[in-house]
Design a protein around this motif. Structure first.
Motif, short mmCIF file in Angstrom:
data_model
loop_
_atom_site.label_atom_id
_atom_site.label_comp_id
_atom_site.label_asym_id
_atom_site.label_seq_id
_atom_site.Cartn_x
_atom_site.Cartn_y
_atom_site.Cartn_z
N VAL A 235 -3.28 23.44 0.78
CA VAL A 235 -3.42 22.54 -0.38
C VAL A 235 -2.81 21.18 -0.02
CG1 VAL A 235 -2.65 22.10 -2.74
CG2 VAL A 235 -3.47 24.37 -2.10
N GLY A 236 -1.63 21.22 0.57
CA GLY A 236 -0.95 19.97 0.94
C GLY A 236 -1.74 19.18 1.96
N MET A 237 -2.36 19.87 2.90
CA MET A 237 -3.11 19.14 3.93
C MET A 237 -4.38 18.54 3.35
SD MET A 237 -1.40 18.87 6.57
CE MET A 237 -2.61 18.13 7.62
N TRP A 238 -4.95 19.19 2.35
CA TRP A 238 -6.09 18.56 1.68
C TRP A 238 -5.62 17.28 0.97
CZ3 TRP A 238 -7.73 16.85 -3.03
CH2 TRP A 238 -9.10 16.58 -3.14
N PHE A 239 -4.46 17.39 0.32
CA PHE A 239 -3.95 16.21 -0.38
C PHE A 239 -3.58 15.10 0.60
CE2 PHE A 239 -3.44 18.60 -4.37
CZ PHE A 239 -3.92 17.62 -5.23
N THR B 192 0.83 -1.20 0.00
CA THR B 192 0.00 0.00 0.00
C THR B 192 0.87 1.25 0.00
OG1 THR B 192 -1.79 -1.13 1.10
CG2 THR B 192 -1.76 1.25 1.30
N PHE B 193 1.94 1.21 0.76
CA PHE B 193 2.77 2.42 0.83
C PHE B 193 3.64 2.58 -0.41
CE2 PHE B 193 1.18 2.58 5.02
CZ PHE B 193 1.16 3.92 5.29
N ARG B 194 4.14 1.50 -0.96
CA ARG B 194 4.88 1.63 -2.21
C ARG B 194 3.97 2.16 -3.29
NH1 ARG B 194 6.69 -3.45 -4.13
NH2 ARG B 194 5.27 -4.34 -2.59
N ASN B 195 2.73 1.63 -3.28
CA ASN B 195 1.77 2.06 -4.28
C ASN B 195 1.40 3.53 -4.08
OD1 ASN B 195 -0.06 1.44 -6.46
ND2 ASN B 195 -1.69 1.73 -4.96
N GLU C 91 -0.26 4.86 -9.22
CA GLU C 91 -0.99 5.80 -10.05
C GLU C 91 -1.26 7.13 -9.38
OE1 GLU C 91 -3.83 3.15 -12.88
OE2 GLU C 91 -4.46 3.37 -10.81
N TYR C 92 -1.24 7.11 -8.04
CA TYR C 92 -1.54 8.34 -7.31
C TYR C 92 -0.28 9.05 -6.84
CZ TYR C 92 -6.52 7.28 -6.93
OH TYR C 92 -7.85 7.05 -7.18
N SER C 93 0.88 8.71 -7.40
CA SER C 93 2.11 9.30 -6.89
C SER C 93 2.08 10.83 -7.01
CB SER C 93 3.32 8.74 -7.63
OG SER C 93 3.16 8.96 -9.00
N TRP C 94 1.38 11.34 -8.02
CA TRP C 94 1.30 12.81 -8.15
C TRP C 94 0.69 13.43 -6.90
CZ3 TRP C 94 -3.61 14.83 -7.92
CH2 TRP C 94 -4.66 13.93 -8.11
N ALA C 95 -0.32 12.76 -6.35
CA ALA C 95 -0.96 13.29 -5.14
C ALA C 95 -0.02 13.20 -3.95
CB ALA C 95 -2.26 12.53 -4.86
N TYR C 96 0.73 12.10 -3.89
CA TYR C 96 1.65 11.93 -2.77
C TYR C 96 2.71 13.02 -2.80
CZ TYR C 96 4.75 9.81 0.61
OH TYR C 96 5.52 9.59 1.72
N PHE C 97 3.26 13.29 -3.99
CA PHE C 97 4.34 14.27 -4.04
C PHE C 97 3.80 15.69 -3.86
CE2 PHE C 97 6.54 10.60 -5.84
CZ PHE C 97 7.61 10.60 -4.97
N ALA C 98 2.56 15.92 -4.25
CA ALA C 98 1.94 17.22 -3.95
C ALA C 98 1.85 17.39 -2.45
CB ALA C 98 0.55 17.28 -4.58
N MET C 99 1.47 16.32 -1.76
CA MET C 99 1.33 16.37 -0.30
C MET C 99 2.68 16.63 0.36
SD MET C 99 0.29 13.12 2.05
CE MET C 99 1.85 12.31 2.29
#
Lengths: 543, 455
Positions: B379-383, B331-334, B339-347
């Protein structure tokens, strides 16, 4: 119902005969000399002594080996000399069932596509052609051309495009007609098919048209994915790691080992060594009947009969293509399909998954209003009237078998004057309103009917509160299964078939490491492939 | 040094002038004619609020299906927005109660508006648990109530605990805010020129006369409420985190969630307070009361909580690997690479990298840089909430039910609408109520202590 006339009535009217259809049939039956009356035959469902004579069949010559060799290797055909094979649709056959939404929404066995017919291209060929899934491609054979959406399909023969028939109809009816992209309806593949090549044609050219078309699949497709290359493969790799745990298999040699126990083969998680965990909550005990199911993966061939049977029995709605693309298909029972090994020549494994009726059900503890509860017989019951629709149960179900009514899927049938609903719905099963959760009930209405019958006095019931004999209750999926892979029964009866299967050494719990104690157990598949049919360079067994 | 009596006499006159200045400046905001900037701001907020009304109408008449939620991700933007707003609602109590008990005097310039922000954020948050249910007209079943069927809620469910946590928090926050406002409302009542304002503020002031006995009771009650609210700072978001932590989903089922959520909540709460106060002090002419040093102090808190949140991200990943739980580790690697890495890096970039700018003095003292960074933090906290909720659910134990969530226009409109509700309420507050706790500011201003040798 709508005051229409049937085909035979029309024919009779053309001949100047106004007799109603049922009388026409009865008359024809009487004249056929089959014996008895039409009503008796209708009641029995068959006419005695009318079976066909037994045919003597012998296995043919060596055609099989040649075909296998082609399938495995495929032709290395270049673009311009590709083969096109015409395949009947698993949903609409040649298109004749296109107006049947149940079938349109039943996922194809292998592609898991709904609502459209597609062109199947093997991964290698797709790479060579620069085509990816959901590209609309133009297939040209001679002066004929077809624009159809492509789906990259593991296991499709190289250099061969599998065009599925049955879509793109214009006069099939309200459901079956070719529609907008978001409604589905497919592509008219007959544009390519002539009497010169009914099954296949060669010399095809495939080019991208540049347009994209959304395909509604019920399972994430390995090619329909987003992000950079690691994102695309991270899931695929994980599936390969999980597979031996989810769908347990052994080969003949493995099964011959008397110590073999499918439960113990647990490669993904290793905490089975620590024994069973304890539940945080006080576990329920069961004095009486304990309903349970066993699914033998060795028998399952992924034919979808159970899926459709469940839909018919339990008033499961059809949701349409757009909802399927949003992962909102409602089927209570799904067949998970996985590919293993080389994607150009994979093995396919399937697994029917419905509610596992966990004894330690994770869905039950998280519902704030207690709308999903355990019955005294171990069923995980859903109380539709009580459900407020927080969807927490869905989130907490590791098997992801819960289905939410995101909108009013039965809207068209809400009007009591709609006559279709009288025919469409099973009167023994609640039609769920929007905003409530639903899922497999183990066909609780059939269980209750059997219990009522057992309690009622003769002649309608057994006359005493006796046990319900094993096999009295069959779930809809079980009844429809042509290979008897699904067995349902009472675990408190040690002689029931389900008890025996739960004691089999091939049995295992799906995701057993979670200590959910599912009442549905799977039986591991024993593979025994013919070594002569095994593709070259690949051992017959794989463990 | 002059004799104490002389100094007191001399400084008393100055002090009176300063106190009057504070009262003038703060009450002017509420009593003067509506400033020019207010109407456009209120108009835009109302338009956004209209988005909420329209999208809720569509939601209630059609169903949850208007959003992108699905049978794989039962929760998505709905609960993301809920946790986002509840988090923002945390700074108010922290500033009011915890900083009060620790005698952090700088809080007095911001506590009133932070409390108001808390209440409005809880209001924006509170709509989501109700509207996200499939049958919101039955949402009241989650409240324990005697009924003829003897039906009770299911107390094992963390959603049930949420109901108590949030309603308690909302009640306490409103009491705290309103009670703290009573002396200032009386001031407005006394200074109001129009009759309707005199009557309105008079009713709200509950007959406050400013007697010593009233002040004594006021101070006692304030202290008690502060003491009652303090545990709530920790409990509310802990309980919200239980919605996830008590599930058995990899990515949700972790013991770090309560402290991690609380730190994140304070982090986002302070970011929102700063985002609102910098324009407010500029527009209302309150720069001499809400000083740069106050904004700087908030930035320092954001560095601290930002580091805690960043630490939690790291520990989560480490534990996922160290636990040896294959599902958790996937789950954490994913989450990071899938596919959601963009959201993770935004966060990560918004929540961990952005607050590091606050180490630079200029970024703390230039209010507009602070606003920019704080918006990014929010924004980051929403992500963060989106990553926890949507990406964890996307790929759970059964690969046959993996999927990808895409929002619909109604998801977006509902979220914009919740901002509309928040801003509308805040603008009404900024226009009609005392935005700064006058009495408290005066009590801690240096003039109040001049020449008092017993301090």
């Amino acid at each position: 119902m709508y005051g229409g006339i049937s085909i035979i009535e029309l024919l009779a009217m053309l001949l100047g005969d106004d007799t109603p259809a049922d009388e026409l049939v009865a008359k024809t039956y009487a004249e056929s000399g089959a014996g008895g009356t039409w009503r008796a035959a209708l009641h029995d469902g068959f006419v005695d002594r009318t079976q066909l004579p037994r045919a003597a069949v012998q296995a043919g010559g060596g055609g099989g080996a040649a075909l296998t060799a082609t399938a495995a290797g495929g032709s290395g055909a270049q673009n311009g000399n590709l083969e096109v094979t015409f395949l009947p649709s698993s949903q609409t056959y040649d298109g004749r069932f296109a107006n049947n939404p149940w079938l349109q929404e039943t996922p194809d066995f292998l592609t898991k596509v709904t609502w459209d017919n597609v062109a199947l291209i093997s991964p290698d060929t797709a790479d060579a052609l620069g085509v990816s899934s959901q590209d609309v491609v133009r297939i040209k054979v001679g002066d004929r051309a077809l624009d159809i959406v492509a789906l990259v399909m593991p296991g499709q023969a190289r250099g061969s495009i599998g065009v599925i028939l049955g879509g793109g109809r214009t006069r099939a009816g309200r459901v079956g007609n070719k529609q907008r992209e978001w409604v589905g309806g497919g592509f008219d593949a007959y544009k390519l098919r002539t009497s010169a090549g009914l099954d296949f044609v060669t010399g095809a050219t495939v080019s991208r048209t540049g347009t994209r078309y959304k395909i509604a699949t019920t399972q994430e497709h390995h090619d329909i994915r987003r992000g950079f290359s690691i994102s695309a493969t991270i899931g695929d790799k994980e599936i390969q790691k999980k597979l031996p745990d989810l769908v347990r298999e052994t080969d003949r040699a493995g099964f011959a080992d008397v110590a073999y126990k499918a439960e113990k083969t647990h490669p993904y998680y290793h905490d089975h060594e620590h024994g069973r965990g304890y539940s945080l909550y006080k576990e329920q005990t069961y004095d009486g009947r304990r309903w349970a199911m066993a699914i033998d993966l060795g028998n399952c061939m992924g034919c979808n009969a159970c899926v459709v049977a469940c839909q018919a029995e339990n008033n499961v709605p059809v949701v349409g293509k757009r909802e399927v693309t949003r992962n909102r298909e409602m089927s209570w029972l799904r067949i998970d399909r996985y590919f293993r090994g080389d994607l150009n020549d994979p093995e396919v494994v399937g697994q029917p998954v419905a509610c596992q009726h966990c004894e330690n059900a994770p869905c039950e503890t998280v519902c704030p209003v207690g709308a999903t509860l355990h019955s005294s017989e171990g069923l995980n019951d859903m109380v539709y009237n009580r459900c407020v629709g927080t969807r927490y149960c869905l989130n907490n179900c590791p098997y992801r078998v819960r289905r939410f009514n995101f909108v009013d899927y039965h809207q068209e049938f809400n009007d009591a004057r709609n006559n279709v609903r009288k025919l469409l719905f099973n009167p023994d099963v609640t039609v769920r309103e929007r905003g409530v959760m639903e899922k497999c009930t183990y066909c609780v209405q059939r269980i209750q009917a059997a219990k009522i019958k057992a309690k009622n006095p003769a002649p309608h019931g057994a006359g005493e509160r006796g046990p319900i004999a094993d096999g009295t209750i069959t779930t809809a999926c079980q009844a429809a299964c042509p290979t008897e892979a699904i067995v349902f029964g009472d675990l408190s009866d040690p002689e029931s078939r389900v008890s025996k299967l739960h004691g089999d050494r091939r049995q295992y719990e799906l995701l057993g490491e979670l200590n959910d104690k599912p009442r549905t157990r799977f039986l591991a598949r024993v593979r025994n492939p013919n070594p002569e049919l095994a593709p070259a360079g690949k051992p017959a067994g794989h463990h | 040094m002059a004799s104490p009596s002389e100094a007191a006499a001399g400084s008393d006159g100055e002090a009176q002038a300063v106190f009057r200045g504070i009262t003038d400046d703060v009450s002017r905001v509420a009593l003067n004619p509506t400033p020019k900037w207010w109407w456009p701001a209120f108009g835009v907020s109302n338009l956004m609020l209209l988005c909420l009304v329209v999208s809720l109408y569509h939601l209630f008449t059609t169903g949850i299906g208007v959003w992108g939620n699905n049978n794989i991700q039962g929760w998505a933007w709905d609960i993301t927005n809920f946790v986002f707003w509840i988090g923002i609602g945390h700074a108010g109590t922290l500033i009011s109660a915890v900083l009060y008990l620790f005698r952090q005097d700088w809080r007095t310039s911001i506590n009133r508006s932070a409390e108001a922000m808390t209440i409005f954020a809880v209001a924006a948050a509170g709509i989501f648990p109700i509207i996200h249910t499939g049958r919101p007209w039955f949402a009241w079943w989650m409240i324990p109530h005697p009924n003829d069927m003897g039906m009770w809620p299911q107390f094992r469910s963390p959603l049930m605990w949420d109901v108590f946590a949030i309603s308690t928090y909302a009640t306490t926050s409103i009491l705290f805010w309103y009670m703290g406002m009573v002396p200032d409302l009386a001031t407005l009542r006394d200074r109001a020129k129009e009759r309707w304002k005199q009557v309105g503020y008079g009713l709200l002031a509950l007959g406050w006369r400013g007697s010593a006995r009233q002040w004594h009771r006021y101070e006692r009650a304030y202290l008690i409420l502060a003491a009652l609210s303090t545990p709530l700072v920790l409990s509310v978001h802990s309980v919200v985190s239980f919605d996830f932590a008590t599930s058995q989903n990899p990515g949700w089922h972790t013991t770090i969630f309560p402290p991690y959520f609380v730190a994140g909540a304070i982090f986002s709460g302070f970011a929102m307070v700063a985002t609102l106060l910098v324009p407010l002090r500029h527009l209302c002419g309150l720069k001499h009361i809400i000083k740069e040093s106050h904004i700087e102090a908030m930035c320092k808190i954001m560095i601290a909580t930002g580091l805690m949140v960043g630490g939690a991200y790291g520990i989560e990943i480490f534990i996922a690997w160290y636990s040896g739980n294959a599902g958790e580790w996937f789950t954490f690697r994913n989450r990071v690479l899938g596919e959601y890495s963009w959201a993770y890096f935004a966060m990560v970039s918004c929540n961990v990298l952005v607050p590091q700018f606050f180490w630079i003095r200029k970024c703390r003292t230039n209010p507009w840089i602070v606003v920019g960074l704080c918006i990014l933090i929010n924004v980051g906290m929403w992500f963060e909430r989106f990553v926890i909720i949507a990406t964890s659910l996307a790929r759970q134990a059964m690969p046959g039910m993996w999927g990808y969530f895409s929002p619909t226009r109604w998801d977006v409109l509902t979220f914009i609408g919740s901002f509309g509700l928040f801003f509308t309420l805040f603008l009404l507050f900024a226009r009609f109520l005392p935005v700064i706790a006058m009495a408290e500011v005066k009590a801690v201003s240096p003039e109040a202590h001049a020449g008092k040798d017993h301090h």
